[in-house]
Design a protein around this motif. Structure first.
Motif, PDB file in Angstrom:
ATOM      1  N   PHE A  85     -24.507 -20.577   2.498  1.00 42.35           N
ATOM      2  CA  PHE A  85     -23.167 -20.759   1.925  1.00 42.35           C
ATOM      3  C   PHE A  85     -23.195 -20.481   0.412  1.00 42.35           C
ATOM      4  O   PHE A  85     -23.768 -19.513  -0.018  1.00 42.35           O
ATOM      5  CB  PHE A  85     -22.630 -22.165   2.254  1.00 42.35           C
ATOM      6  CG  PHE A  85     -22.664 -22.444   3.742  1.00 42.35           C
ATOM      7  CD1 PHE A  85     -21.908 -21.668   4.608  1.00 42.35           C
ATOM      8  CD2 PHE A  85     -23.469 -23.427   4.275  1.00 42.35           C
ATOM      9  CE1 PHE A  85     -21.945 -21.890   5.967  1.00 42.35           C
ATOM     10  CE2 PHE A  85     -23.515 -23.657   5.634  1.00 42.35           C
ATOM     11  CZ  PHE A  85     -22.749 -22.880   6.482  1.00 42.35           C
ATOM     12  N   ASN A  86     -22.615 -21.359  -0.365  1.00 45.02           N
ATOM     13  CA  ASN A  86     -22.558 -21.095  -1.807  1.00 45.02           C
ATOM     14  C   ASN A  86     -23.367 -22.101  -2.613  1.00 45.02           C
ATOM     15  O   ASN A  86     -23.110 -22.289  -3.787  1.00 45.02           O
ATOM     16  CB  ASN A  86     -21.094 -21.131  -2.273  1.00 45.02           C
ATOM     17  CG  ASN A  86     -20.354 -19.880  -1.837  1.00 45.02           C
ATOM     18  OD1 ASN A  86     -20.873 -18.772  -1.934  1.00 45.02           O
ATOM     19  ND2 ASN A  86     -19.157 -20.049  -1.332  1.00 45.02           N
ATOM     20  N   TYR A  87     -24.379 -22.720  -2.006  1.00 43.27           N
ATOM     21  CA  TYR A  87     -25.107 -23.762  -2.734  1.00 43.27           C
ATOM     22  C   TYR A  87     -25.816 -23.221  -3.968  1.00 43.27           C
ATOM     23  O   TYR A  87     -25.946 -23.900  -4.966  1.00 43.27           O
ATOM     24  CB  TYR A  87     -26.113 -24.466  -1.818  1.00 43.27           C
ATOM     25  CG  TYR A  87     -25.450 -25.282  -0.742  1.00 43.27           C
ATOM     26  CD1 TYR A  87     -24.747 -26.434  -1.065  1.00 43.27           C
ATOM     27  CD2 TYR A  87     -25.501 -24.897   0.584  1.00 43.27           C
ATOM     28  CE1 TYR A  87     -24.119 -27.179  -0.084  1.00 43.27           C
ATOM     29  CE2 TYR A  87     -24.882 -25.641   1.573  1.00 43.27           C
ATOM     30  CZ  TYR A  87     -24.189 -26.778   1.235  1.00 43.27           C
ATOM     31  OH  TYR A  87     -23.566 -27.507   2.204  1.00 43.27           O
ATOM     32  N   ASP A  88     -26.297 -22.001  -3.870  1.00 43.08           N
ATOM     33  CA  ASP A  88     -27.020 -21.423  -5.001  1.00 43.08           C
ATOM     34  C   ASP A  88     -26.085 -20.807  -6.036  1.00 43.08           C
ATOM     35  O   ASP A  88     -26.532 -20.335  -7.065  1.00 43.08           O
ATOM     36  CB  ASP A  88     -27.981 -20.326  -4.507  1.00 43.08           C
ATOM     37  CG  ASP A  88     -29.430 -20.788  -4.538  1.00 43.08           C
ATOM     38  OD1 ASP A  88     -29.694 -21.819  -5.173  1.00 43.08           O
ATOM     39  OD2 ASP A  88     -30.267 -20.114  -3.932  1.00 43.08           O
ATOM     40  N   THR A  89     -24.796 -20.790  -5.716  1.00 46.65           N
ATOM     41  CA  THR A  89     -23.869 -20.036  -6.557  1.00 46.65           C
ATOM     42  C   THR A  89     -23.374 -20.828  -7.750  1.00 46.65           C
ATOM     43  O   THR A  89     -23.268 -20.309  -8.853  1.00 46.65           O
ATOM     44  CB  THR A  89     -22.651 -19.604  -5.707  1.00 46.65           C
ATOM     45  OG1 THR A  89     -23.136 -18.978  -4.531  1.00 46.65           O
ATOM     46  CG2 THR A  89     -21.758 -18.647  -6.474  1.00 46.65           C
ATOM     47  N   TYR A  90     -23.070 -22.096  -7.517  1.00 42.84           N
ATOM     48  CA  TYR A  90     -22.395 -22.875  -8.557  1.00 42.84           C
ATOM     49  C   TYR A  90     -23.359 -23.461  -9.583  1.00 42.84           C
ATOM     50  O   TYR A  90     -24.587 -23.395  -9.422  1.00 42.84           O
ATOM     51  CB  TYR A  90     -21.606 -24.009  -7.898  1.00 42.84           C
ATOM     52  CG  TYR A  90     -20.443 -23.534  -7.056  1.00 42.84           C
ATOM     53  CD1 TYR A  90     -19.311 -22.988  -7.651  1.00 42.84           C
ATOM     54  CD2 TYR A  90     -20.474 -23.642  -5.672  1.00 42.84           C
ATOM     55  CE1 TYR A  90     -18.246 -22.559  -6.879  1.00 42.84           C
ATOM     56  CE2 TYR A  90     -19.414 -23.216  -4.898  1.00 42.84           C
ATOM     57  CZ  TYR A  90     -18.300 -22.669  -5.504  1.00 42.84           C
ATOM     58  OH  TYR A  90     -17.252 -22.248  -4.734  1.00 42.84           O
TER      59      TYR A  90
END
Lengths: 362, 356
Positions: A85-90
């Motif tokens: 998902f976007n865990y590494d994104t934020y």
């Protein structure tokens, strides 16, 4: 003779002059003070749409605050798949935050002001964070879970301390919560991990008052950490993937987005240094071209994201040449990519919310 | 030096260096030839046997096999080892583990037992140096293994401490010669400011064990193919041998570096690029090694292969590989280690024989 007050109003007040003709998304934000200033350090959170704008911010020369690294640890290249998902994104690995209540809860947890009763889903050799249920790299023991969670929560506080601007994209009003203490889950228990238990979990649909109250509380509390933090609120144009309201998903989407839009406007009016940025209107307004959505009429297309970013940057002190170069590169890559590849790219960026769609009965 | 990584340099060390050249010269190896299609593969088996036909167990694999191979070569000096080697018909396949080496092993495998030593150094190649602060992780099977401060403070309060550990601080771990302090600016002060907390100021990151496992697990990918091929070739039984613990002497790493100008040059270059560069604390290296051994054990169980762990008497979790088992390089164990591993292998086979 008394003149109509409309006589003095600028062109933007009239549909015929600002939408039917002369439309420009940039004019929508032209009155805003610089939304982003040179040297700003940006932190963001929100629904999947929020994740899409991060690379554009960085390309425009802004520093995106990163306080927690998962697989992208500096100086090491783990031979391992990237996080889900976007865990590494934020800024910190909180992943998508869909509701104002989840945002407030995340802040309170990070400050040690709220400790959810159901704080871990335990299986053999697998300890899942109910508030980050999709983490690929889960904990293998309770000790590890506690330590990684503490580190994660500290990274959130660190992010808020370091940021000068926080951008939050409101995504949903519907949420699944704990009956015990109201803790909000990013997805319904049992969807990605854990198990749904009617005695423990319930569905809620937040009202305008509740959303506004949660946002106001968040602003008050985050400024206890960073009193100068400026906040930009947006509403995600992405429709609901599914609703538990027993209404048609389109109707439920209109309700949710309306609630969020009203709450966002009220909060921006009531608080200093809080600005509403109209990403929602740019993508969903009647002026928007059909190709701002993909063929599923849910996913925002690359050209839609670029239009939003262009408007944001037009009202910001950014390095336009860097950003324009990025825009041109994106446009060229958009032209070159065939539809299938584009679709797969979007699916890769899909959020955990969309997992719900797998449960549909065809 | 450009384009060469530290890992490549270390991988490039010759097999003879790993085994120990002097040991190789002790006895005459058996030279055999195997036909592979139109080609003829020449290989060396070592052991005290009159001919290849007497060999019933073959030790083969990557560089850590050198410790066992050295023990075989020096077997004559230890009657007990010699007895095991003879009783089991044990020999080692020598050579660089390239395509031809594995082909030779497959040719030799039918109706024999094979003991494989698989890689085991990758974690050092990847993580011997940490350019930006540190990472650490909890080994869930051994939760009492020490963590770097400030995490250790929390872990100790939760579960206590294994006996024998000196509570580590990063400063204590790096009491290195001054010359190296000048070369590498150690980041210690920021860490020690906030021992009681998990603040980011220490530039250390606690990573999920699962991430480390996935990284290390990738080094076992070729092993499943080899085991499958050995089984198809008609091997009697397969053993997977654990690899030795890392040695616990940071000073020796730098002493070794000084003798290797190429490594020093590379390190200086890296140091300039990263501003500071630090050797990974022993506690972290031991934990990574232990995790790799766990993965090997799990992998062996999944393939129905017997895993022989690194002998407990050769290491401690506090200090790593005991000094009497160090070889003359940075990462490998010596023939004394290999001798103990051979005894372990012998015990397991004897036990199995008794059970049968």
């Amino acid at each position: 003779m008394r003149k109509s007050p409309f006589v003095t109003f600028p062109a933007k007040a009239f549909w015929s002059k600002s939408v039917s003709s002369g439309w420009s998304a940039r004019k929508l934000v032209s009155d805003s003070a610089p939304l982003l200033r040179g040297g700003d350090k940006i932190m963001s959170a929100g629904s999947c749409f929020a994740a899409n704008i991060i690379p554009h911010l960085e390309r425009a020369g802004f520093e995106y605050v990163r306080s927690e690294w998962l697989t992208m640890l500096r100086g090491f290249s783990f031979r391992a798949a990237p996080e889900n998902f976007n865990y590494d994104t934020y800024t910190a690995a909180y992943g998508n935050i869909y509701t104002a209540r989840q945002l407030l809860q995340t802040l309170r947890r990070s400050r040690g002001l709220f400790k959810p009763k159901e704080c871990v889903w335990e299986e053999e050799d697998k300890f899942t964070d109910p508030f980050r249920p999709g983490l690929r790299y889960f904990s293998r023991s309770m000790l590890e879970f506690e330590m990684l969670t503490r580190q994660h929560l500290n990274c959130i506080v660190d992010g808020f301390r370091r940021a000068t601007v926080f951008i939050f994209t409101l995504g949903l009003t519907e949420a699944w919560v704990s009956r015990a203490d109201g803790a909000v889950y990013p997805s319904c228990p049992g969807t990605i991990a854990g198990a749904f238990d009617d005695a423990k979990h319930k569905w809620i649909n937040l009202s305008v008052d509740e959303t506004r109250s949660d946002l106001n509380a968040f602003i008050r509390e985050v400024r206890a950490i960073n009193k100068n933090l400026r906040i930009i609120i947006t509403v995600s144009p992405v429709p609901l993937v599914a609703t538990a309201s027993r209404r048609h998903v389109l109707e439920a989407t209109t309700y949710s987005k309306s609630v969020l839009r009203v709450a966002a406007a009220q909060v921006a009016e009531q608080n200093a240094d809080v600005i509403y940025f109209p990403a929602y209107e740019i993508i969903t307004g009647p002026q928007a071209p059909a190709d701002f959505f993909e063929s599923d009429r849910r996913q925002v297309s690359q050209s839609g994201v670029l239009a939003v970013m262009d408007a944001l940057m037009s009202a910001s002190e950014c390095n336009r040449s860097d950003f324009n170069r990025g825009l041109r590169a994106d446009s060229v890559s958009l032209e070159n990519e065939n539809f299938d590849r584009l679709a797969s790219k979007i699916i890769e960026r899909e959020c955990e919310e969309a997992i719900v769609d797998q449960f549909r009965s065809d | 030096m450009s384009g060469i990584t530290l890992g490549e340099l270390m991988r490039g060390k010759s097999f003879d260096t790993c085994v120990g050249r002097s040991a190789l010269e002790i006895i005459e190896p058996i030279f055999s030839r195997i036909t592979d299609g139109n080609r003829e593969l020449k290989f060396q088996l070592t052991g005290s046997f009159p001919s290849e036909q007497d060999v019933r167990l073959i030790i083969a694999g990557h560089s850590h096999a050198g410790a066992l191979q050295s023990a075989l070569l020096a077997g004559g000096s230890d009657p007990a080892t010699n007895a095991i080697v003879k009783a089991l018909g044990m020999a080692a396949l020598l050579g660089a583990p390239n395509e031809f080496y594995w082909k030779a092993l497959l040719k030799l495998a039918p109706n024999r037992t094979v003991a494989i030593v698989w890689r085991g150094n990758d974690y050092l190649l990847d993580f011997l140096f940490m350019p930006y602060g540190f990472f650490d992780f909890v080994n869930s099977r051994r939760p009492k293994l020490q963590l770097l401060s400030p995490w250790d403070t929390y872990a100790q309060s939760r579960i206590g401490r294994m006996k024998g550990f000196v509570t580590p601080t990063i400063k204590r771990l790096f009491s290195l010669p001054r010359a190296f302090h000048r070369l590498f600016s150690w980041r210690t002060a920021a860490c020690e400011e906030r021992v009681a907390d998990f603040e980011r100021s220490c530039e250390g990151t606690l990573v999920p064990e699962q991430l480390v496992r996935e990284h290390l697990g990738s080094s076992l990918s070729g092993l499943s193919t080899l085991i499958e091929q050995l089984k198809n070739a008609g091997v009697n039984r397969i053993f997977l041998i654990g690899t030795p613990a890392p040695r616990g002497d940071e000073r020796s790493v730098f002493a070794y570096m000084q003798e290797e100008p190429a490594l020093m040059e590379l390190l200086t270059e890296k140091s300039a690029r990263y501003k500071s560069i630090s050797i990974t604390p022993l506690s972290v290296r031991i934990k990574i090694w232990a995790t790799l051994q766990d993965l090997m054990q799990e992998f062996a169980a999944s393939c129905n292969v017997t895993f022989i762990p690194s002998p407990e008497e050769t290491y401690s979790f506090a200090h790593g590989l005991k000094s009497e088992f160090w070889s003359n390089d940075l990462t490998h164990a010596n023939y004394l280690y290999g001798r103990i591993a051979i005894h372990e292998l012998g015990s397991i086979l004897e036990e199995a024989h008794r059970d049968a």
